[in-house]
Design a protein around this motif. Sequence first.
Motif: not given
Length: 440
Positions: A160-179
Amino acid sequence: MGFKSSNICILFLLIQIQAISPSNNCRILKGSSELKCNGSYPKKSAGSSNITEIYLTNVTWEYLEIDDILNKFPNVERIFVEYSDITTIIVPTISNKIKELSLRYNQLKKLPQDFVKNFPNLEILNIQNNLLTNLEDNFYMGKLQKLTIKNNPWICALDLSWALHLNQTIVHDLKNATCKERFAGKNILLIANYKQEMYRNCTKSCACSLENVVQDLHTDQQHPIIMVNCSGRGLKDLPTQLPLYTRILHLERNEITDLRPLKSNPMFESLWDLYLDNNTVTSISYLEGSHWLQNFRVFSLRGNQLQKVPSFALDNALMKNPNMPGAVVLYLGNNPWRCDCIFVPTFQEYVLQKYSNRIADISDVKCKYVEGDENSWSAIINLSRSSVCMVPSDFSLQEGLDLLNAVLASLIIFILGKLAYDYYHFKKSGRLPWIVTKIP
Ligand SMILES: *[C@@H]1O[C@H](CO)[C@@H](O)[C@H](O)[C@H]1NC(C)=O
Ligand SMILES: *[C@@H]1O[C@H](CO)[C@@H](O)[C@H](O)[C@H]1NC(C)=O
Ligand SMILES: *[C@@H]1O[C@H](CO)[C@@H](O)[C@H](O)[C@H]1NC(C)=O
Ligand SMILES: *[C@@H]1O[C@H](CO)[C@@H](O)[C@H](O)[C@H]1NC(C)=O
Ligand SMILES: *[C@@H]1O[C@H](CO)[C@@H](O)[C@H](O)[C@H]1NC(C)=O
Ligand SMILES: *[C@@H]1O[C@H](CO)[C@@H](O)[C@H](O)[C@H]1NC(C)=O
Ligand SMILES: *[C@@H]1O[C@H](CO)[C@@H](O)[C@H](O)[C@H]1NC(C)=O
Ligand SMILES: *[C@@H]1O[C@H](CO)[C@@H](O)[C@H](O)[C@H]1NC(C)=O
Ligand SMILES: *[C@@H]1O[C@H](CO)[C@@H](O)[C@H](O)[C@H]1NC(C)=O
């Protein structure tokens, strides 16, 4: 004047609609800059250079060729292809001014490599509600300002390192993405962070894995459950370092003898399950009173060198163990248990019989094999007291009598010999034996 120009406008619109859309599914809006189609797509492209926004819904193609759109509408800046069955997107080869691309509610399984590089002006990308399982690591963002990714079946068993490298300001719904599947419903960032910390702190030469994430009943916080696998690593001692929240530790097939650190190292207080099969543990008596013995869930000592255990202390600890009875499992089989009259009766009563349903391999808890001793064959729980206590004492009485007999027999032979000698001596020399002269 106004009437005239609007007339011209309507006429123009009619011409354009005829040019673009042979079906009735397309509409031109906002002064001919916006095209909306449902179900089908205009075949002709005449007079379409003013179109800057295209909305397509319910299209039935599997492939979306951006070039195809660009050939008809070269100045398009916003493309919305939604609520359709697109599984594959074919990136543009011609230069484009696309600023916004929405592909939500499709069947996309994968984005082409370096997807955003093909849209040098792209600022907004929406790929929510597709079938994407992961993004590339170090996903190229270019000029992106907003990326929406939620409601995809992200696979969290993968890296899942791809998710850690995403900029959360841009990927604004990263906190809503689920497994999806493994860790279903958990946030991908949460899982990614647990994994990262676990790998950083993983015990040297061992394998660490995140088994689960659970809600703490008391604090309501989420905690990971980590498994560390050090089996068959030639270890001579228990590990001295484990990642935080290690609950399951596999140490099978090593050469570990001493379990004292289980009591002395507080790191083991958070451990639940310990597998020590096929090591060389000789004693657990020093674990008496330890946190471990009173709190473990699985303790496997199969195939070690145990001859006895402190039965009362084990019973005492198991009675205090909050995981009893449901979650506790002990393995004690394939050890060289010493079957003497001192150990066996208490071991039977306070451990084997009392906790028979907690000892998973009770039929393998047997006496050390001794040639000719039939106690070696049956499980200790089924040995009768007389077979461990009476029989050996019978044997010793017999041996004692045999010894006494031998002594008496040799004494008789000695006395007879002495008598014969004295008689012969008296006959020859006439002197009485020394002993006779002393008798008054
Ligand atoms: C789009 O077309 C489908 C039939 O293909 C129809 O069921 C649906 O209602 C249409 N949607 C709109 C917004 O017109
Ligand atoms: C395209 O836009 C230009 C400038 O806004 C306008 O003059 C022209 O009439 C438009 N063409 C069509 C086909 O709408
Ligand atoms: C697409 O078409 C289906 C029926 O074919 C319809 O149920 C659905 O509402 C349509 N979706 C949109 C966005 O028009
Ligand atoms: C994330 O993106 C924002 C907006 O583009 C930017 O200001 C910020 O520096 C970026 N953060 C990182 C860590 O790259
Ligand atoms: C995330 O989910 C919460 C709760 O479901 C919702 O209120 C919020 O708007 C969502 N945020 C985004 C960016 O989707
Ligand atoms: C690693 O372990 C140490 C000590 O057990 C702990 O302080 C730290 O928070 C852990 N995590 C990381 C990422 O180092
Ligand atoms: C631990 O790792 C070994 C190989 O190193 C493997 O054979 C074994 O199945 C693993 N155990 C578990 C419980 O995953
Ligand atoms: C322990 O050793 C026995 C006998 O060699 C073998 O059958 C068993 O599979 C081993 N157990 C583990 C967990 O390695
Ligand atoms: C003990 O003996 C009983 C009766 O013969 C048998 O049913 C049981 O399986 C035996 N237990 C073990 C652990 O061998």
